[in-house]
Design a protein around this motif. Structure first.
Motif, mmCIF file in Angstrom:
data_model
loop_
_atom_site.group_PDB
_atom_site.id
_atom_site.type_symbol
_atom_site.label_atom_id
_atom_site.label_comp_id
_atom_site.label_asym_id
_atom_site.label_seq_id
_atom_site.Cartn_x
_atom_site.Cartn_y
_atom_site.Cartn_z
ATOM 1 N N ARG A 175 -8.817 5.124 -4.722
ATOM 2 C CA ARG A 175 -8.723 4.092 -3.685
ATOM 3 C C ARG A 175 -9.437 2.851 -4.201
ATOM 4 O O ARG A 175 -10.616 2.647 -3.963
ATOM 5 N N GLN B 205 -8.021 1.786 2.818
ATOM 6 C CA GLN B 205 -7.959 3.170 2.358
ATOM 7 C C GLN B 205 -6.578 3.541 1.832
ATOM 8 O O GLN B 205 -6.454 4.497 1.058
ATOM 9 N N GLU B 206 -5.541 2.833 2.239
ATOM 10 C CA GLU B 206 -4.185 3.171 1.817
ATOM 11 C C GLU B 206 -3.815 2.569 0.468
ATOM 12 O O GLU B 206 -2.753 2.896 -0.074
ATOM 13 N N HIS B 207 -4.645 1.689 -0.080
ATOM 14 C CA HIS B 207 -4.352 1.115 -1.397
ATOM 15 C C HIS B 207 -4.900 2.054 -2.472
ATOM 16 O O HIS B 207 -6.109 2.143 -2.693
ATOM 17 N N THR B 208 -4.005 2.774 -3.123
ATOM 18 C CA THR B 208 -4.381 3.759 -4.130
ATOM 19 C C THR B 208 -3.616 3.491 -5.419
ATOM 20 O O THR B 208 -2.568 2.840 -5.424
ATOM 21 N N HIS C 60 0.829 -1.196 0.000
ATOM 22 C CA HIS C 60 0.000 0.000 0.000
ATOM 23 C C HIS C 60 0.871 1.256 0.000
ATOM 24 O O HIS C 60 2.069 1.219 0.292
ATOM 25 N N GLN D 6 -11.309 0.227 -1.788
ATOM 26 C CA GLN D 6 -12.519 0.728 -1.145
ATOM 27 C C GLN D 6 -13.580 1.133 -2.157
ATOM 28 O O GLN D 6 -14.774 0.938 -1.923
#
Length: 555
Positions: free
Chosen positions: A286, A271-274, A241, A289
């Motif tokens: 994101r 939320q940190e996986h972008t 992430h 999410q």
């Protein structure tokens, strides 16, 4: 002790005052000596740490087998340190480089902490002549390392935890982790990595690796094939992430598969996986999410890259498939062997151009054919432990790769369609007007007319008085008689509502009036009136229709 008659003996349970006083005096002397020697013992301990160390080591804290030199302003590793040290803490100093033989003589060292220094270089042999396999924990975090070179950790085969986060690492050489077969956790987050040699990590080379943290770096793309080939235990603990990943369907399919498997690396950091849309920094999505951006991605095309597989594999003709020899055996001494359905032995690197075998035990069918279908048998052999395990994989080749699978019969849709059709038929039955048919004439008989007269009030048929030659059985009043030759007829003008219209009585149109009570008719008039009444009663019966709900217009 008691002496009686020249014989002595010991009486148990009896303590004389003299013995008690002597024992108390001895204990008091021992306690006093210990209290007097405590300052001397502490000075001796301090002198040991000072005598065996340099002037810089004298500012360290030495307790048992722990040597802590935290925050004392060291610019290099101390020259002389206690050989009994098991844990050495040199963090929060100003050490710039690690020279060769800097930790020589520390044969019991298990934990080495060098965090929060200014390290930029680790010379070859920096960890030589140390504890070797005993060193399990190495902390090099929060330094200024730029490149991880292959000689950094060659002298640490027993290393289990390696902390390299919060550095300035931009490149990791392919063989830097090759010799760390005992490695369990590696932390390389918060660096500047743009790539990582995933191919150098295999199940047999790193059988115990369960966490690889590469989060908060600058990885634009992932080598998906190398990541799919990683052991499941490593995939479960692979953290990616907060990177600069470009939004792609293949990349999304990898993380979606991990999310479905319940991997903590994705579940705990949704939320940190972008990812970046077209590589633009402002177009951040994101994707774990909010996955609407990847709604049109074909996830079925990524199923061939899965590491795990069932005992049965379905492959289309002409495509490649990778078979994995999944066993519990691991290590450098494990060898693999495959047997094809044609009883042909396959070993690395493969044979005849159709089968390719890798060192980790995976077998790849380059272009599946009909004759490649069947049961493939894999054997893993550990020569050191003298153990072996086998695995079978049944491969089925589909002849028509372009044909789409037929959709299954949807019973829910057919049930809904049947309900809709039934509802439409019910509404048609209730609200649509039936066809209008002309009235059919019906002959009337005197008997039917008599019955119609009996039900005159309730049925609403044509109102007429039927004259019969038979007088009634009784009269209205006592003493009143009716002649057999003369009949009394009471005709009243009757108006009824039929089919929405007011219709006059049957005798209204013929006589322009009505016959009042007490009118006597002769035999001829009686016969004539009787025929007219029967004719009009038949006409009224033909007009009234009990089967039609629509108004009928009279001529």
């Amino acid at each position: 002790m008691v002496c009686v008659g020249g014989s002595c003996g010991v009486v148990q349970g009896v303590v004389t005052p003299a013995v008690l006083a002597a024992s108390l005096s001895w204990w008091s002397v021992v306690v006093l000596l210990v209290c007097l020697q405590l300052p001397q013992l502490s000075s001796v301990q301090a002198s040991i740490c000072l005598s065996q160390g340099s002037a810089q080591t004298g500012r360290c804290l030495c307790a048992s087998d722990i040597l802590s030199c935290t925050g004392v302003g060291l610019e290099q590793v101390p020259r002389e340190m206690p050989v009994s040290a098991v844990t050495l803490d040199l963090s929060h100093n100003r050490i710039v480089q690690l020279e060769a033989g800097g930790f020589e003589g520390l044969y019991r060292l298990e934990t080495l902490r060098l965090a929060h220094n200014q390290l930029t270089t680790i010379h070859p042999g920096a960890f030589r002549n140390t504890s070797g396999t005993l060193l399990h924990h190495l902390d090099l975090s929060s330094n200024q390392l730029h490149v991880l070179e292959q000689h950094y950790f060659l002298d640490l085969p027993g290393l289990e935890e390696l902390l390299l986060y919060n550095n300035r690492i931009v490149h990791v050489e392919s063989s830097v982790l090759a010799g760390l077969s005992c490695l369990r956790k590696a932390y390389l987050s918060h660096n500047r990595l743009t790539d990582f040699p995933f191919f150098s990590i295999q199940e047999h080379s790193h059988p115990h690796l369960s966490m690889l943290d590469l989060s908060s770096n600058r990885l634009p793309k992932l080598p998906l094939e190398d990541i799919w080939n990683l052991p499941v235990s490593i995939q479960r603990g692979l953290y990616l992430h907060n990177n600069s990943l470009v939004c792609e369907c293949s990349m999304y399919g990898l993380f979606r598969h991990w999310e479905q498997r319940g991997f903590a690396s994705v579940r705990d950091f949704r939320q940190e996986h972008t990812c970046l849309v077209y590589g633009i920094q402002r177009g951040t999505v994101r994707f774990v999410q909010h996955d609407r951006y990847f709604a049109k991605c074909n996830m079925s095309a990524l199923s061939g890259l899965l590491k795990e597989q069932d005992s049965s594999v379905l492959v289309k003709a002409g495509t490649a498939v990778l078979l994995h020899c999944v066993t519990t055996l691991s290590g450098q001494h494990v060898t693999f062997l495959w047997v094809s359905p044609n009883q042909e032995y396959v070993a690395p690197p493969g044979n005849n151009g159709s089968l390719k075998m890798y060192a980790n035990g995976s077998l790849e069918i380059l272009a599946a054919r009909v004759e490649d279908a069947g049961i493939y048998w894999c054997m893993a052999l550990d020569q050191q432990q003298r153990r072996n395990e086998t695995r079978e994989v049944n491969v089925t080749v589909v002849l028509h790769p372009d044909s789409e699978p037929y959709e299954s019969f949807n019973t829910g849709f057919t049930t809904l369609l049947g309900c809709v059709v039934s509802l439409v038929l019910v509404l048609m039955y209730l609200y649509l007007t039936p066809c209008r048919c002309p009235p059919c004439p019906k002959a009337s008989t005197p008997a039917a007319a008599t019955v119609s007269q009996g039900h005159e009030a309730g049925a609403g048929s044509a109102q007429s008085s039927i004259l019969t030659p038979t007088p009634p059985a009784t009269t209205e009043g006592p003493g009143r008689k009716v002649s057999t030759n003369k009949h009394v007829v009471f005709l009243e003008p009757i108006k009824e509502q039929q089919n929405g219209r007011l219709r006059a009585g049957p005798g209204a149109g013929a006589m322009h009036g009505h016959l009042g009570p007490g009118l006597l008719l002769g035999a001829e008039q009686h016969s004539k009136l009787h025929k007219q009444s029967q004719a009009r009663a038949g006409e009224a019966d033909s007009i009234v229709s009990v089967f039609s709900d629509s108004p009928i217009m009279l001529p």
